[in-house]
Design an enzyme around this catalytic site. Structure first.
Site, mmCIF file in Angstrom:
data_model
loop_
_atom_site.group_PDB
_atom_site.id
_atom_site.type_symbol
_atom_site.label_atom_id
_atom_site.label_comp_id
_atom_site.label_asym_id
_atom_site.label_seq_id
_atom_site.Cartn_x
_atom_site.Cartn_y
_atom_site.Cartn_z
ATOM 1 N N GLY A 56 -13.418 -7.125 -1.220
ATOM 2 C CA GLY A 56 -12.784 -7.118 -2.546
ATOM 3 C C GLY A 56 -12.664 -8.524 -3.102
ATOM 4 O O GLY A 56 -12.942 -8.775 -4.281
ATOM 5 N N TYR A 69 -5.365 16.578 12.921
ATOM 6 C CA TYR A 69 -5.660 15.293 12.276
ATOM 7 C C TYR A 69 -6.451 14.396 13.228
ATOM 8 O O TYR A 69 -6.092 14.217 14.386
ATOM 9 C CB TYR A 69 -4.372 14.576 11.862
ATOM 10 C CG TYR A 69 -4.595 13.208 11.255
ATOM 11 C CD1 TYR A 69 -4.948 13.070 9.915
ATOM 12 C CD2 TYR A 69 -4.471 12.041 12.023
ATOM 13 C CE1 TYR A 69 -5.164 11.819 9.342
ATOM 14 C CE2 TYR A 69 -4.682 10.785 11.466
ATOM 15 C CZ TYR A 69 -5.034 10.683 10.127
ATOM 16 O OH TYR A 69 -5.245 9.440 9.559
ATOM 17 N N ASP A 127 -0.254 -0.717 -5.899
ATOM 18 C CA ASP A 127 -0.343 -0.050 -4.600
ATOM 19 C C ASP A 127 -1.027 1.277 -4.863
ATOM 20 O O ASP A 127 -0.432 2.215 -5.383
ATOM 21 C CB ASP A 127 1.052 0.169 -4.013
ATOM 22 C CG ASP A 127 1.013 0.934 -2.685
ATOM 23 O OD1 ASP A 127 -0.088 1.348 -2.272
ATOM 24 O OD2 ASP A 127 2.086 1.117 -2.083
#
Length: 317
Positions: free
Chosen positions: A40, A190, A86
């Site tokens: 980024g 998960y 965020d």
């Protein structure tokens, strides 16, 4: 062959500076999420180097200030700003979009780059599984909230707008059903890496369905997804196995950050990509995404599902 140049003239070894060499981005404005670290930061630096006004949308404002100072030190002419976001929080996305619109800035390029990888099972503040919330839902919502600004900019400037979703080749390695619509927030079953793959599959599906909708609207905006390559950045911090592999085999299989940001910068700025939408790129070339990623019905289902997920948490949006 490994590392050879593709039809674009670039390869896995090409850097972000190389793939944007000679391109004038002055007059363009970009938002880059997650710009305070890793690819980024390099994406923001190189876009600014090419004259783009870059707004870094970041969670850690003190880290953002350091990045901004470092970029300005190297390139005093850089137009670079930081705004708090965020992306895992719907409320934060809402606030960022309002604040951005209040600046009156145009928006040509939206780089949905922020991401987390293989976190232990956690729910976001909106009670959405954290990887899905951060990597997909937040960016989906952000894009929708900024779309009118992008359409207006494209119309006024007569310059094509571009939306780039940073996905991963790991979109191929998700749960067998692709998106666990009925168990999206469930701890049962998960798996940290499968959940990451699910969120990255969502990035490709989102870009594809968005491309279809933009085309139907007649908007001069493209939407594509990219695989940056495996880069030893702090995205590996939650996964000991991958951190270990990165340290041992890094120089053989991993890209450096300059190479990792190349495909994003190529798809954001290069004239070769003009008019191309709803595609998946890696190593600065068109690539084939998985069959699930190319499932138009799955993309539509995900779009409606994500809209409803946001409405459930923020009925006023």
């Amino acid at each position: 062959m490994f590392g050879l140049k593709g039809p674009s003239g670039f390869s896995r070894f090409s850097t972000a500076e190389e793939v944007t060499h000679g391109i004038d981005g002055s007059g363009l404005t970009a938002i880059v999420t997650g710009a305070s670290s890793g690819i980024g930061t390099e994406t923001a630096r190189v876009l600014a180097l090419r004259g783009v006004h870059v707004v870094m949308a970041i969670r850690n404002m003190s880290a953002g200030r350091e990045v901004k100072e470092a970029i300005l030190k190297q390139n005093p002419a850089a137009k670079i700003d930081a705004m708090e976001l965020d992306v895992s929080s719907i409320a934060s996305v809402n606030k960022f979009a309002l604040d951005y619109k209040a600046t009156g800035l145009p928006l040509n390029l939206l780089i949905n780059n922020a991401g987390i990888l293989a976190t232990p099972y956690t729910l976001s503040e909106d009670n959405i599984e954290l990887q899905f919330a951060t990597n997909h839902v937040g960016h989906f919502h952000l894009t929708n909230l900024l779309l009118e600004t992008m359409k207006r900019t494209a119309h006024k400037s007569s310059k094509e707008g571009r939306i780039v979703n940073v996905s991963s080749r790991r979109h191929r390695f998700c749960y067998p059903e692709g998106i666990r619509f009925d168990q999206i927030n469930s701890q049962s079953g998960y798996n940290a890496l499968s959940a990451y793959g699910q969120s990255k599959l969502a990035n490709v599906l989102h870009a594809n369905e968005l491309a279809r909708r933009l085309k139907d609207d007649g908007a001069d905006i493209t939407a594509n997804s990219v695989h940056p390559g495996a880069i030893p950045t702090n995205i590996f911090r939650h996964h000991i196995f991958f951190s270990g592999l990165a340290n041992i085999f890094g120089k053989f299989v991993l890209k450096n950050v300059q190479q990792g940001a190349a495909t994003t910068c190529y798809v954001a700025l290069h004239p070769q990509v003009k008019g191309i939408s709803g595609k998946y790129f890696s190593n600065c070339n068109l690539d084939a995404a998985s069959s699930q990623a190319n499932d138009a019905q799955l993309a539509k289902k995900l779009w409606t599902f994500t809209e409803n997920l946001i409405k459930e948490n923020h009925p006023e949006d």
